[in-house]
Design a protein around this motif. Structure first.
Motif, PDB file in Angstrom:
ATOM      1  N   SER A 139       0.851  -1.189   0.000  1.00 16.50           N
ATOM      2  CA  SER A 139       0.000   0.000   0.000  1.00 16.50           C
ATOM      3  C   SER A 139       0.882   1.232   0.000  1.00 16.50           C
ATOM      4  O   SER A 139       1.871   1.289   0.748  1.00 16.50           O
ATOM      5  N   LEU A 140       0.566   2.196  -0.857  1.00 17.77           N
ATOM      6  CA  LEU A 140       1.284   3.470  -0.899  1.00 17.77           C
ATOM      7  C   LEU A 140       2.788   3.240  -1.134  1.00 17.77           C
ATOM      8  O   LEU A 140       3.207   2.846  -2.196  1.00 17.77           O
ATOM      9  N   PHE A 141       3.604   3.461  -0.082  1.00 19.33           N
ATOM     10  CA  PHE A 141       5.058   3.288  -0.161  1.00 19.33           C
ATOM     11  C   PHE A 141       5.539   2.087   0.654  1.00 19.33           C
ATOM     12  O   PHE A 141       6.737   1.913   0.846  1.00 19.33           O
ATOM     13  N   ASP A 142       4.608   1.264   1.165  1.00 19.32           N
ATOM     14  CA  ASP A 142       4.947   0.242   2.154  1.00 19.32           C
ATOM     15  C   ASP A 142       4.480  -1.145   1.723  1.00 19.32           C
ATOM     16  O   ASP A 142       3.593  -1.294   0.877  1.00 19.32           O
ATOM     17  N   GLY A 143       5.060  -2.158   2.369  1.00 19.82           N
ATOM     18  CA  GLY A 143       4.624  -3.520   2.133  1.00 19.82           C
ATOM     19  C   GLY A 143       5.039  -4.438   3.260  1.00 19.82           C
ATOM     20  O   GLY A 143       5.829  -4.067   4.126  1.00 19.82           O
ATOM     21  N   ASN A 144       4.471  -5.648   3.262  1.00 16.77           N
ATOM     22  CA  ASN A 144       4.828  -6.635   4.278  1.00 16.77           C
ATOM     23  C   ASN A 144       4.613  -8.027   3.731  1.00 16.77           C
ATOM     24  O   ASN A 144       3.898  -8.228   2.742  1.00 16.77           O
ATOM     25  N   LEU A 145       5.233  -8.993   4.390  1.00 17.72           N
ATOM     26  CA  LEU A 145       5.011 -10.388   4.034  1.00 17.72           C
ATOM     27  C   LEU A 145       5.286 -11.279   5.224  1.00 17.72           C
ATOM     28  O   LEU A 145       5.992 -10.892   6.167  1.00 17.72           O
ATOM     29  N   THR A 146       4.719 -12.496   5.168  1.00 20.50           N
ATOM     30  CA  THR A 146       4.930 -13.506   6.188  1.00 20.50           C
ATOM     31  C   THR A 146       4.615 -14.861   5.585  1.00 20.50           C
ATOM     32  O   THR A 146       4.145 -14.953   4.447  1.00 20.50           O
ATOM     33  N   VAL A 147       4.873 -15.923   6.339  1.00 23.32           N
ATOM     34  CA  VAL A 147       4.568 -17.287   5.914  1.00 23.32           C
ATOM     35  C   VAL A 147       3.706 -17.940   6.972  1.00 23.32           C
ATOM     36  O   VAL A 147       4.016 -17.862   8.177  1.00 23.32           O
ATOM     37  N   PHE A 148       2.635 -18.581   6.544  1.00 25.94           N
ATOM     38  CA  PHE A 148       1.733 -19.290   7.456  1.00 25.94           C
ATOM     39  C   PHE A 148       1.844 -20.803   7.249  1.00 25.94           C
ATOM     40  O   PHE A 148       1.754 -21.291   6.113  1.00 25.94           O
ATOM     41  N   LYS A 149       2.045 -21.516   8.371  1.00 28.29           N
ATOM     42  CA  LYS A 149       2.002 -22.990   8.379  1.00 28.29           C
ATOM     43  C   LYS A 149       1.264 -23.421   9.649  1.00 28.29           C
ATOM     44  O   LYS A 149       1.804 -24.143  10.491  1.00 28.29           O
ATOM     45  N   THR A 160       5.887  -3.086  -5.199  1.00 25.82           N
ATOM     46  CA  THR A 160       5.405  -4.424  -5.541  1.00 25.82           C
ATOM     47  C   THR A 160       6.565  -5.353  -5.918  1.00 25.82           C
ATOM     48  O   THR A 160       6.505  -6.553  -5.656  1.00 25.82           O
ATOM     49  N   ALA A 161       7.606  -4.793  -6.527  1.00 30.32           N
ATOM     50  CA  ALA A 161       8.772  -5.599  -6.881  1.00 30.32           C
ATOM     51  C   ALA A 161       9.518  -6.062  -5.640  1.00 30.32           C
ATOM     52  O   ALA A 161       9.982  -7.210  -5.571  1.00 30.32           O
ATOM     53  N   VAL A 162       9.642  -5.180  -4.648  1.00 28.29           N
ATOM     54  CA  VAL A 162      10.338  -5.531  -3.407  1.00 28.29           C
ATOM     55  C   VAL A 162       9.618  -6.673  -2.700  1.00 28.29           C
ATOM     56  O   VAL A 162      10.217  -7.711  -2.369  1.00 28.29           O
ATOM     57  N   ILE A 163       8.323  -6.505  -2.455  1.00 26.01           N
ATOM     58  CA  ILE A 163       7.571  -7.505  -1.683  1.00 26.01           C
ATOM     59  C   ILE A 163       7.345  -8.766  -2.504  1.00 26.01           C
ATOM     60  O   ILE A 163       7.509  -9.890  -2.010  1.00 26.01           O
ATOM     61  N   GLY A 164       7.003  -8.613  -3.795  1.00 23.62           N
ATOM     62  CA  GLY A 164       6.814  -9.786  -4.638  1.00 23.62           C
ATOM     63  C   GLY A 164       8.090 -10.597  -4.795  1.00 23.62           C
ATOM     64  O   GLY A 164       8.063 -11.827  -4.794  1.00 23.62           O
ATOM     65  N   GLY A 165       9.224  -9.900  -4.917  1.00 27.28           N
ATOM     66  CA  GLY A 165      10.499 -10.611  -4.996  1.00 27.28           C
ATOM     67  C   GLY A 165      10.803 -11.382  -3.728  1.00 27.28           C
ATOM     68  O   GLY A 165      11.314 -12.506  -3.776  1.00 27.28           O
ATOM     69  N   LEU A 166      10.482 -10.783  -2.586  1.00 22.52           N
ATOM     70  CA  LEU A 166      10.687 -11.472  -1.315  1.00 22.52           C
ATOM     71  C   LEU A 166       9.735 -12.664  -1.163  1.00 22.52           C
ATOM     72  O   LEU A 166      10.110 -13.698  -0.595  1.00 22.52           O
ATOM     73  N   GLN A 167       8.520 -12.527  -1.678  1.00 22.18           N
ATOM     74  CA  GLN A 167       7.602 -13.666  -1.661  1.00 22.18           C
ATOM     75  C   GLN A 167       8.151 -14.821  -2.499  1.00 22.18           C
ATOM     76  O   GLN A 167       8.073 -15.993  -2.091  1.00 22.18           O
ATOM     77  N   ALA A 168       8.690 -14.496  -3.666  1.00 17.90           N
ATOM     78  CA  ALA A 168       9.296 -15.540  -4.494  1.00 17.90           C
ATOM     79  C   ALA A 168      10.459 -16.197  -3.757  1.00 17.90           C
ATOM     80  O   ALA A 168      10.652 -17.424  -3.838  1.00 17.90           O
ATOM     81  N   MET A 169      11.238 -15.401  -3.045  1.00 16.76           N
ATOM     82  CA  MET A 169      12.357 -15.937  -2.268  1.00 16.76           C
ATOM     83  C   MET A 169      11.862 -16.920  -1.207  1.00 16.76           C
ATOM     84  O   MET A 169      12.429 -18.014  -1.033  1.00 16.76           O
ATOM     85  N   GLY A 194       9.217   2.011   2.254  1.00 13.17           N
ATOM     86  CA  GLY A 194       9.927   2.456   1.076  1.00 13.17           C
ATOM     87  C   GLY A 194      10.438   3.880   1.167  1.00 13.17           C
ATOM     88  O   GLY A 194      11.471   4.213   0.582  1.00 13.17           O
ATOM     89  N   ARG A 195       9.725   4.723   1.910  1.00 12.29           N
ATOM     90  CA  ARG A 195      10.157   6.122   2.053  1.00 12.29           C
ATOM     91  C   ARG A 195      11.518   6.219   2.735  1.00 12.29           C
ATOM     92  O   ARG A 195      12.402   6.954   2.302  1.00 12.29           O
TER      93      ARG A 195
END
Length: 246
Positions: free
Chosen positions: A156-166, A201-210, A232-233
């Protein structure tokens, strides 16, 4: 299960094969893997690109939208001439041009309570790039029921997040442990309303791929019980731990 690599694949994935802890064995695991990606948009685009390039054998993408000009500022698998083309078809063209060894399943549907279990079930891993909270919660429920790892991301805007659920593993947290309260519409404005900086989107999507590659190959420690955020700011990453609440 491991699948034998052809001579052409050995050349294509040479930088993986010489990489410590990946090697030929890890590349065979990638070839045997079946990954479902929710959405062919801002997050889905880099995930599709990097998992196809990495040699994931089967990639499914579910999305019922079509390409529009406003998507192209961040949704890098689509082209100007793809206007009004189904996003899954545009993504399939991109992935197969990049790597013809990938088996691509284009699922031109909106994932919902009625069809979600059937869509998720054939896959080993799900990467969620959807753009609304209700879909994310639904995907998490389906993955928990099917005992499939979920790599979840949001921007959203300039920010993003990710995690993994198991959450099917002992004492591992659920989606509801991280998000115990459903946000109001005003708390999570859409990118159409608030805007979004494309490279986020590239930062977070790339990390998701990782994270997906790590889960498939067994390399490293996945983001289970940890939420990684990116501002991102200020160019700052932060990590927040969360746990299961019985």
């Amino acid at each position: 299960m491991k699948l034998r690599l052809t001579g052409e694949e050995t050349k294509r994935y040479a930088r993986h094969i010489v990489l410590k802890d990946i090697g030929g064995s890890g590349q065979q695991k990638l070839k045997a893997a079946k990954v479902l990606i929710i959405g062919a948009g801002g997050l889905g685009s880099p995930v599709i690109a990097y998992l196809a390039a990495a040699g994931v054998g089967t990639i499914g993408v579910v999305d019922d939208d079509v390409v529009s000009l406003s998507n192209l500022q961040r949704q890098i698998v689509h082209r100007t001439q793809d206007g009004d083309v189904a996003k899954v078809d545009s993504a399939q063209r991109f992935a197969q041009d990049l790597n013809p060894h990938v088996n691509f399943n284009a699922i031109n549907e909106r994932l919902n309570a009625a069809n979600g279990a059937g869509i998720v079930a054939p896959y080993d891993l799900v990467v969620d790039g959807s753009d609304n909270f209700d879909t994310r919660a639904l995907v998490a429920d389906f993955c928990e029921a099917a005992k499939i790892p979920l790599v979840a991301g949001a921007v959203s805007l300039f920010d993003g997040n990710l995690t993994v659920f198991k959450p099917y593993e002992i004492n591992q947290p659920r989606f509801a442990d991280l998000y115990p309260h459903r946000p109001t519409p005003g708390q999570l404005p859409s990118c159409e309303e608030a805007g979004i900086l494309g490279p986020i989107t590239a930062v977070i999507g790339g990390l998701q791929a990782m994270e997906a590659v790590k889960l498939i190959t067994g390399v490293g420690e996945p983001l289970v019980g940890r939420l990684l955020t990116y501002d991102g700011r200020d160019a700052r990453f932060r990590e927040m731990k969360y746990r299961r609440n019985e």
